[in-house]
Design a protein around this motif. Structure first.
Motif, PDB file in Angstrom:
ATOM      1  N   GLU A   1      -3.904 -61.261 -34.398  1.00 14.54           N
ATOM      2  CA  GLU A   1      -3.268 -60.921 -33.127  1.00 14.54           C
ATOM      3  C   GLU A   1      -2.093 -61.882 -32.931  1.00 14.54           C
ATOM      4  N   VAL A   2      -0.895 -61.364 -32.799  1.00 14.90           N
ATOM      5  CA  VAL A   2       0.276 -62.226 -32.659  1.00 14.90           C
ATOM      6  C   VAL A   2       0.317 -62.815 -31.251  1.00 14.90           C
ATOM      7  N   LEU A   3       0.269 -64.154 -31.190  1.00 15.19           N
ATOM      8  CA  LEU A   3       0.329 -64.868 -29.921  1.00 15.19           C
ATOM      9  C   LEU A   3       1.758 -65.232 -29.552  1.00 15.19           C
ATOM     10  N   SER A   4       2.586 -65.451 -30.570  1.00 24.51           N
ATOM     11  CA  SER A   4       3.989 -65.785 -30.350  1.00 24.51           C
ATOM     12  C   SER A   4       4.789 -65.361 -31.570  1.00 24.51           C
ATOM     13  N   GLY A   5       5.848 -64.595 -31.349  1.00 25.03           N
ATOM     14  CA  GLY A   5       6.666 -64.112 -32.451  1.00 25.03           C
ATOM     15  C   GLY A   5       7.849 -63.318 -31.940  1.00 25.03           C
ATOM     16  N   PRO A   6       8.729 -62.868 -32.834  1.00 22.97           N
ATOM     17  CA  PRO A   6       9.961 -62.202 -32.413  1.00 22.97           C
ATOM     18  C   PRO A   6       9.804 -60.736 -32.038  1.00 22.97           C
ATOM     19  N   LYS A   7       8.655 -60.113 -32.389  1.00 18.60           N
ATOM     20  CA  LYS A   7       8.488 -58.680 -32.145  1.00 18.60           C
ATOM     21  C   LYS A   7       7.138 -58.423 -31.499  1.00 18.60           C
ATOM     22  N   MET A   8       7.062 -58.655 -30.223  1.00 18.12           N
ATOM     23  CA  MET A   8       5.796 -58.490 -29.510  1.00 18.12           C
ATOM     24  C   MET A   8       5.891 -57.350 -28.494  1.00 18.12           C
ATOM     25  N   PRO A   9       4.737 -56.744 -28.136  1.00 18.73           N
ATOM     26  CA  PRO A   9       3.393 -57.047 -28.623  1.00 18.73           C
ATOM     27  C   PRO A   9       3.149 -56.426 -30.000  1.00 18.73           C
ATOM     28  N   ASN A  10       2.519 -57.206 -30.876  1.00 19.67           N
ATOM     29  CA  ASN A  10       2.248 -56.689 -32.219  1.00 19.67           C
ATOM     30  C   ASN A  10       1.089 -57.427 -32.860  1.00 19.67           C
ATOM     31  N   LEU A  11       0.525 -56.811 -33.865  1.00 24.62           N
ATOM     32  CA  LEU A  11      -0.484 -57.423 -34.714  1.00 24.62           C
ATOM     33  C   LEU A  11       0.064 -57.450 -36.133  1.00 24.62           C
ATOM     34  N   MET A  12      -0.498 -58.312 -36.966  1.00 25.28           N
ATOM     35  CA  MET A  12      -0.088 -58.392 -38.366  1.00 25.28           C
ATOM     36  C   MET A  12      -1.333 -58.520 -39.237  1.00 25.28           C
ATOM     37  N   TYR A  13      -1.228 -58.004 -40.457  1.00 28.83           N
ATOM     38  CA  TYR A  13      -2.323 -58.173 -41.407  1.00 28.83           C
ATOM     39  C   TYR A  13      -1.789 -58.094 -42.824  1.00 28.83           C
ATOM     40  N   MET A  14      -2.583 -58.631 -43.761  1.00 29.15           N
ATOM     41  CA  MET A  14      -2.169 -58.657 -45.163  1.00 29.15           C
ATOM     42  C   MET A  14      -3.300 -58.139 -46.041  1.00 29.15           C
ATOM     43  N   THR A  15      -3.001 -57.122 -46.854  1.00 31.35           N
ATOM     44  CA  THR A  15      -3.931 -56.625 -47.858  1.00 31.35           C
ATOM     45  C   THR A  15      -3.344 -56.902 -49.237  1.00 31.35           C
ATOM     46  N   THR A  16      -4.188 -56.867 -50.273  1.00 29.51           N
ATOM     47  CA  THR A  16      -3.715 -57.233 -51.608  1.00 29.51           C
ATOM     48  C   THR A  16      -4.220 -56.258 -52.661  1.00 29.51           C
ATOM     49  N   HIS A  17      -3.427 -56.117 -53.721  1.00 28.61           N
ATOM     50  CA  HIS A  17      -3.724 -55.173 -54.785  1.00 28.61           C
ATOM     51  C   HIS A  17      -3.233 -55.756 -56.113  1.00 28.61           C
ATOM     52  N   PRO A  18      -3.904 -55.477 -57.223  1.00 28.07           N
ATOM     53  CA  PRO A  18      -3.500 -56.063 -58.504  1.00 28.07           C
ATOM     54  C   PRO A  18      -2.138 -55.589 -58.997  1.00 28.07           C
ATOM     55  N   ASP A  19      -1.722 -54.377 -58.583  1.00 27.82           N
ATOM     56  CA  ASP A  19      -0.421 -53.850 -58.997  1.00 27.82           C
ATOM     57  C   ASP A  19      -0.030 -52.699 -58.068  1.00 27.82           C
ATOM     58  N   MET A  20       1.179 -52.194 -58.254  1.00 25.77           N
ATOM     59  CA  MET A  20       1.686 -51.147 -57.362  1.00 25.77           C
ATOM     60  C   MET A  20       0.902 -49.841 -57.493  1.00 25.77           C
ATOM     61  N   ALA A  21       0.500 -49.503 -58.708  1.00 28.19           N
ATOM     62  CA  ALA A  21      -0.242 -48.257 -58.906  1.00 28.19           C
ATOM     63  C   ALA A  21      -1.563 -48.277 -58.140  1.00 28.19           C
ATOM     64  N   THR A  22      -2.257 -49.420 -58.164  1.00 21.09           N
ATOM     65  CA  THR A  22      -3.518 -49.553 -57.435  1.00 21.09           C
ATOM     66  C   THR A  22      -3.273 -49.518 -55.934  1.00 21.09           C
ATOM     67  N   ARG A  23      -2.200 -50.147 -55.516  1.00 22.25           N
ATOM     68  CA  ARG A  23      -1.852 -50.124 -54.098  1.00 22.25           C
ATOM     69  C   ARG A  23      -1.661 -48.697 -53.602  1.00 22.25           C
ATOM     70  N   ASP A  24      -0.893 -47.904 -54.334  1.00 25.05           N
ATOM     71  CA  ASP A  24      -0.647 -46.518 -53.938  1.00 25.05           C
ATOM     72  C   ASP A  24      -1.939 -45.708 -53.921  1.00 25.05           C
ATOM     73  N   LYS A  25      -2.799 -45.945 -54.899  1.00 25.24           N
ATOM     74  CA  LYS A  25      -4.075 -45.228 -54.974  1.00 25.24           C
ATOM     75  C   LYS A  25      -4.980 -45.612 -53.802  1.00 25.24           C
TER      76      LYS A  25
END
Length: 272
Positions: free
Chosen positions: A208-232
């Motif tokens: 949950e973004v408490l302070s930032g340039p584009k509020m109100p907003n949330l941010m999150y990060m997911t990860t994948h071994p490569d682009m093909a897996t990400r798309d799948k």
């Protein structure tokens, strides 16, 4: 008369003792208060560059001075990522992700590392850079608190070359604060976090973004071994019965007004 008054007093005391039991005050592991206490805070620092010289100077500082100094303060997991330059985003950027147990730790960090003589020596060329030759154009800082459904940052389980990995950072803006809280609820109570986990998105954090340039907003990060897996993985997400059921719920309509997506990869010295 005295007997009547005494009898009435005893009745009142009996009612008070039976009708108002003392509330339970011992918190359990399942209470919202405990979950709140476990939720980490995150700082995302984004360095903007206009030359390779700046990129290299900041890399050397982060690797040889900043990360060792931060780890002395008990922050043992720091993510450092590079942006994948595209036709529409040609600005070179470096992303630094820091977890904190409390806001006090966040506030104290800079003063503590400035008292570290090893840090000052190792980072001197960056710290003492001249005004006409800075090691970056500017820094953007975003402060967040972890979602209740994932209160602490996690290290993704990925194999393969780091340069091929996809660390997908997303920001979802909402039209109002109320719609923003609704979108956060959609991740937690609505089950988006659980769905990402079931499909193997290897999330690093949800914040949950408490302070930032584009509020109100949330941010999150997911990860994948490569682009093909990400798309799948995203195809499986969109086609999943959970997602189709979730977006059909009327109370979650119109809670995102704008989305930004950045595809990153970890540096060789990043902990994530």
């Amino acid at each position: 008369m005295k007997i009547i008054k005494l009898t009435m007093l005893l009745v009142v005391l009996a009612i008070a003792s039976c009708g108002n039991p003392k509330p339970e005050t011992t918190a359990t592991a399942e209470t919202p208060e405990t979950v709140q206490d476990e939720r980490e805070f995150y700082q995302l620092k984004i360095y903007y560059f206009s030359s390779e010289e700046q990129v290299n100077a900041t890399d050397a500082y982060l690797k040889n001075a900043f990360l060792p100094a931060v780890k002395k303060q008990g922050i043992d997991k720091v993510g450092v990522f590079k942006s994948r330059v595209t036709e529409t985003d040609t600005v070179q950027k470096t992303y630094v992700l820091l977890p904190f147990e409390s806001l006090d730790d966040f506030r104290a960090l800079e003063n503590k590392i400035l008292e570290d003589s090893t840090y000052l020596a190792a980072g001197s060329s960056y710290i003492d850079a001249n005004y006409d030759n800075p090691p970056y154009n500017h820094i953007e800082s975003i402060l967040m608190q972890a979602f209740s459904d994932m209160p602490q940052m996690e290290t993704p389980n990925l194999d393969g070359p780091r340069a091929e990995r996809i660390y997908e950072l997303r920001s979802y803006e909402s039209p109002t604060e109320e719609y923003y809280r609704n979108k956060v609820d959609m991740f937690n109570a609505g089950g988006e976090v659980k769905l990402f986990d079931r499909l193997g998105f290897n999330a690093v954090f949800y914040g949950e973004v408490l302070s930032g340039p584009k509020m109100p907003n949330l941010m999150y990060m997911t990860t994948h071994p490569d682009m093909a897996t990400r798309d799948k993985n995203w195809e499986a997400f969109v086609d999943s019965p959970e997602w189709k059921e979730l977006i059909a719920i009327s109370k979650y309509e119109n809670n995102v007004s704008h989305a930004d997506i950045w595809l990153l990869y970890p540096t060789e010295y990043s902990d994530y």
